[in-house]
Write a protein that holds these residues in place. Structure first.
Motif: not given
Length: 268
Positions: A5-7, A32-34, A55-57, A72-76
């Motif tokens: 979100t913007e916030e 915990d972004i998906e 948790l990005i798939p 950096n997208l490590a550990l997703n």
């Protein structure tokens, strides 16, 4: 599920006076972004983007970040390298410990002519025979792969055997995709075998014979309801963590949601 979100971005932009449109660096790790969304519309000036340990798939909605240099997208939970062609300035991409099994998807990075560093350590594709040779030959612009510099002689040798490496990779990908289908079916079966009890905990249909009921009755007479409930929760917790399972995007997501439910229950 946590949304971008913007916030959220403004909270992470304190170093830029909470101004997001001129933001050049932002860290959204461990949120915990998906799903990746909105960033390429709100933060067009980004040069560095940290999205590790979420948790990005899927890699998506980043194509408008023309100035992005480091991602950096490590550990997703990413399984395919895709949708980065629009990131014209990309120099470093970190996909450490994801679930990339389609090694041929690295060829989508050919368009990123400034890409110099790529990290794929901890992905299934790194177990493929000829992995390094294939990546080095497929991406001639790379200077470093998994933290090891690519020498001129290594690049020449890799390019000479590219077609043979492609055939080997294709065969191994087909085998990997077959295993992934089995893993997905196993995960789907696991969900069907579980049902939610009235108190929100998980139960199965196995222990329903009369002997188990008699044993349960004896236990209830010996222990207080509070201790009995605590013992049941501890047993379910042990069973969840000690039951063998494959390390997959599904199992990682299930473990996260299990911890989240426990955290909420403890807070309540």
């Amino acid at each position: 599920m946590v949304y971008i979100t913007e916030e959220l971005i403004r909270r992470r932009a304190e170093h830029n006076d909470c101004e997001i449109f001129s933001l050049e660096e932002v860290s959204l790790h461990q949120q915990d972004i998906e799903r990746i969304e909105h960033i390429d519309r709100w933060c067009r000036e980004l040069k560095i983007l940290y999205l590790h340990n979420n948790l990005i798939p899927r890699i998506e909605n980043l194509g408008r970040l023309k100035k992005l240099e480091y991602l950096n997208l490590a550990l997703n939970n990413i399984e395919v390298i895709e949708n980065l062609e629009g990131c014209e300035s990309l120099q470093k991409l970190d996909l450490t410990v994801n679930f990339v099994g389609l090694l041929s998807s690295v060829e989508s990075l050919k368009h990123n002519i400034h890409l110099r560093e790529l990290f794929l350590v901890g992905n299934p594709c790194t177990e493929f025979q000829g992995y390094r040779q294939y990546v080095v030959a497929a991406l001639p612009q790379l200077k470093w792969l998994d933290g090891t510099e690519i020498s001129r002689s290594e690049r020449i040798r890799a390019s000479q055997g590219l077609e043979q490496a492609r055939r080997r990779v294709r065969e191994q990908e087909n085998e990997y995709l077959r295993r992934r289908e089995e893993q997905k079916e196993e995960a789907a079966r696991g969900k069907k075998e579980k049902k939610t009890g009235f108190d929100g905990r998980w139960y199965t249909d196995i222990n329903t014979d009369s002997q188990d009921k008699e044993n349960q009755g004896l236990k209830e007479n010996l222990r207080s309801p509070e201790k009995e409930e605590q013992a049941e929760e501890e047993e379910q917790e042990r069973e969840f963590w000690h039951t063998p399972c494959s390390f997959t995007p599904e199992s990682r997501l299930e473990a996260h949601r299990h911890l989240e439910e426990k955290r909420k229950a403890n807070k309540k």
